[in-house]
Design an enzyme around this catalytic site. Structure first.
Site, PDB file in Angstrom:
ATOM      1  N   ASP A   1      -3.686  -3.008   3.339  1.00 60.51           N
ATOM      2  CA  ASP A   1      -4.065  -3.823   2.185  1.00 60.51           C
ATOM      3  C   ASP A   1      -3.987  -5.344   2.364  1.00 60.51           C
ATOM      4  OD1 ASP A   1      -3.668  -1.168   1.562  1.00 60.51           O
ATOM      5  OD2 ASP A   1      -2.721  -1.534  -0.356  1.00 60.51           O
TER       6      ASP A   1
ATOM      7  N   GLU B   1       8.570   3.567   4.145  1.00 59.88           N
ATOM      8  CA  GLU B   1       7.135   3.237   4.163  1.00 59.88           C
ATOM      9  C   GLU B   1       6.794   2.399   5.397  1.00 59.88           C
ATOM     10  OE1 GLU B   1       5.957   1.226   0.621  1.00 59.88           O
ATOM     11  OE2 GLU B   1       3.811   1.426   1.025  1.00 59.88           O
TER      12      GLU B   1
HETATM   13  C1  GLC Z   1      -0.480   1.448   0.437  1.00 58.53           C
HETATM   14  C2  GLC Z   1      -1.026   1.473   1.862  1.00 58.53           C
HETATM   15  C3  GLC Z   1      -2.111   2.530   1.950  1.00 58.53           C
HETATM   16  C4  GLC Z   1      -1.559   3.863   1.474  1.00 58.53           C
HETATM   17  C5  GLC Z   1      -0.944   3.738   0.084  1.00 58.53           C
HETATM   18  C6  GLC Z   1      -0.202   4.986  -0.367  1.00 58.53           C
HETATM   19  O1  GLC Z   1      -1.453   1.035  -0.467  1.00 58.53           O
HETATM   20  O2  GLC Z   1      -1.497   0.235   2.233  1.00 58.53           O
HETATM   21  O3  GLC Z   1      -2.584   2.632   3.265  1.00 58.53           O
HETATM   22  O4  GLC Z   1      -2.548   4.816   1.471  1.00 58.53           O
HETATM   23  O5  GLC Z   1      -0.017   2.702   0.058  1.00 58.53           O
HETATM   24  O6  GLC Z   1       0.776   5.301   0.571  1.00 58.53           O
END
Ligand code: GLC
Length: 431
Positions: free
Chosen positions: A165, A400
């Site tokens: 993102d 994460e």
């Molecule tokens: C964030 C990450 C994306 C992922 C999402 C859910 O937005 O950047 O890649 O799919 O989280 O984990």
């Protein structure tokens, strides 16, 4: 490291994030179903609960739009404190929107690759017969609705579509967007995670502005291609799509389906990939900003993503490893950096070790790169990535992302794909 214990802990994360219909990427931060997360989650689940893995994929496909797009988020159950909510997306203004609420954009198409991987271990031919048409329609949508210049390469219209993102790859394109009249909104992503580990607000305002542009254009693909202020050909996304096309082709052959259309996509992508993305001076792959009509010369680990697709020729592959992977100023560990791989090169001024996609280590990207390196027979770098990843989850839990300096965890706790990929790596050892 106690392998059985780690697998058990990873399985518990997937079980505890399981809603029965879909698996949350993270228990509080991400309470809905995300596209590429759920493919990876299905891969992990397939090792210990194959029927549940297939349910995960079927649930994602319930969000498919009439024109073939598989959206980046499916909101099977709302409400939640997650923003943007279905009420913000307003997809119902588009006649192709599905019955279940979803977002109006897509995410990296890794699903065909995952289904083929599961099938190679546990044959699921009937499931492939059931889902192949949906996969084909999604890839066809990408190759039509998202082919902005007829090159066969696809583009993304929002940084969230890249899966990375707030990567510094998007900084120049984002700073060229002046959000004039962003509608009032309340961020939800800093409720459960420290703002210092989340995107800067300058990025966030633009994320929301883009959605506002899309909803005002009722998600009409042609209108979005011509009006989205953000229009980029992304190396990671195209690498994943190329690989997924190869895997879709293999599935088609098993089903006895024709492959001509897929062959056409592969040929076109292969013919144009290097001309568009490879930079001979830097020995790197760079994304291309279609609005600014120039390459985005930012050094991120996405330069290695084409390994996943088998696209770099041997000379380019060697340059990527010798000049970047092994370069102590870029991606090799040093006295400050202990864990691979920083998603942004340390040499970049935008590099931040704890902020989201600005620099931390992400298990998903380590796995994509590990798979690509193995494909090339670069077994030592691949093993380094796998070892670092497993050490990170063993010492800091399934987070994460991780601070590459000391391995401490950032962002969401009990993160599903970090658990799923741990199972994938370790179960491989035991099978
Ligand atoms: C964030 C990450 C994306 C992922 C999402 C859910 O937005 O950047 O890649 O799919 O989280 O984990």
């Amino acid at each position: 490291m106690d392998i059985s214990d780690l697998i058990l802990r990873a399985q518990n994360v997937l079980r505890s994030n399981d809603t029965g219909v879909f698996t949350k990427p993270g228990p509080r931060q991400y309470p809905h179903q995300w596209n590429w997360d759920s493919a990876i989650i299905a891969l992990g689940l397939s090792h210990f609960d194959l029927p549940r893995a297939l349910t995960e994929i079927r649930s994602l496909l319930r969000g498919q739009w009439g024109d073939g797009m598989i959206p980046h988020v499916v909101y099977h159950q709302s409400p939640s404190d997650y923003f943007p909510s279905p009420a913000f997306w307003q997809i119902e203004t588009n006649p192709n929107a599905p019955a279940v609420p979803t977002s109006g954009i897509t995410q990296p198409p890794v699903l065909a690759t995952i289904i083929r991987k599961i099938h190679s271990r546990s044959p699921i031919l009937n499931f492939i017969r059931e889902t192949y048409p949906a996969l084909l329609r999604w890839h066809r949508w990408l190759h039509t609705a998202r082919d902005a210049d007829g090159s066969g390469l696809v583009c993304i219209i929002h940084p969230w579509e890249s899966g990375t993102d707030d990567s510094p790859r998007w900084l120049s394109a984002m700073s060229a967007i002046a959000p004039p009249d962003v509608p009032p909104f309340q961020r939800g992503d800093t409720i459960h995670v420290s703002a210092s580990e989340r995107p800067h607000s300058a990025d966030y305002v633009r994320f929301i502005h883009l959605i506002d542009v899309f909803r005002r254009n009722r998600y009409d693909p042609a209108a979005l291609l011509s009006r989205s202020p953000f229009l980029v050909q992304d190396v990671l996304f195209n690498s994943i799509l190329y690989r997924a096309n190869e895997d879709l082709r293999a599935l088609a052959l098993e089903l006895g389906e024709p492959t001509g259309e897929i062959d056409g996509w592969l040929d076109k992508m292969r013919a144009r990939f290097d001309a568009r993305f490879w930079d001979e001076t830097h020995g790197s792959y760079f994304d291309f900003d279609l609005r600014a009509d120039k390459p985005i010369l930012v050094n991120t680990a996405m330069t290695f993503a084409p390994f996943f697709a088998g696209l770099p020729d041997p000379t380019k592959a060697r340059r990527l490893i010798a000049e970047h992977w092994q370069n102590p100023r870029e991606y090799q560990p040093d006295k400050n950096i202990r864990y691979r791989v920083t998603t942004t090169s340390k040499a970049e001024s935008a590099w931040e070790p704890r902020r989201y996609w600005r620099g931390p280590v992400w298990i998903i990207f380590n796995w994509i790169l590990w798979d690509g390196l193995k494909r090339y027979g670069f077994d030592d770098p691949a093993e380094e990535l796998r070892r670092d990843s497993l050490e990170l989850v063993a010492r800091s839990g399934f987070r994460e992302y991780y601070d590459p300096r000391d391995g401490s965890g950032c962002g969401s706790t009990d993160f599903s794909w970090s658990a799923a990929l741990t199972i994938e790596w370790l179960a491989g050892d035991r099978e």
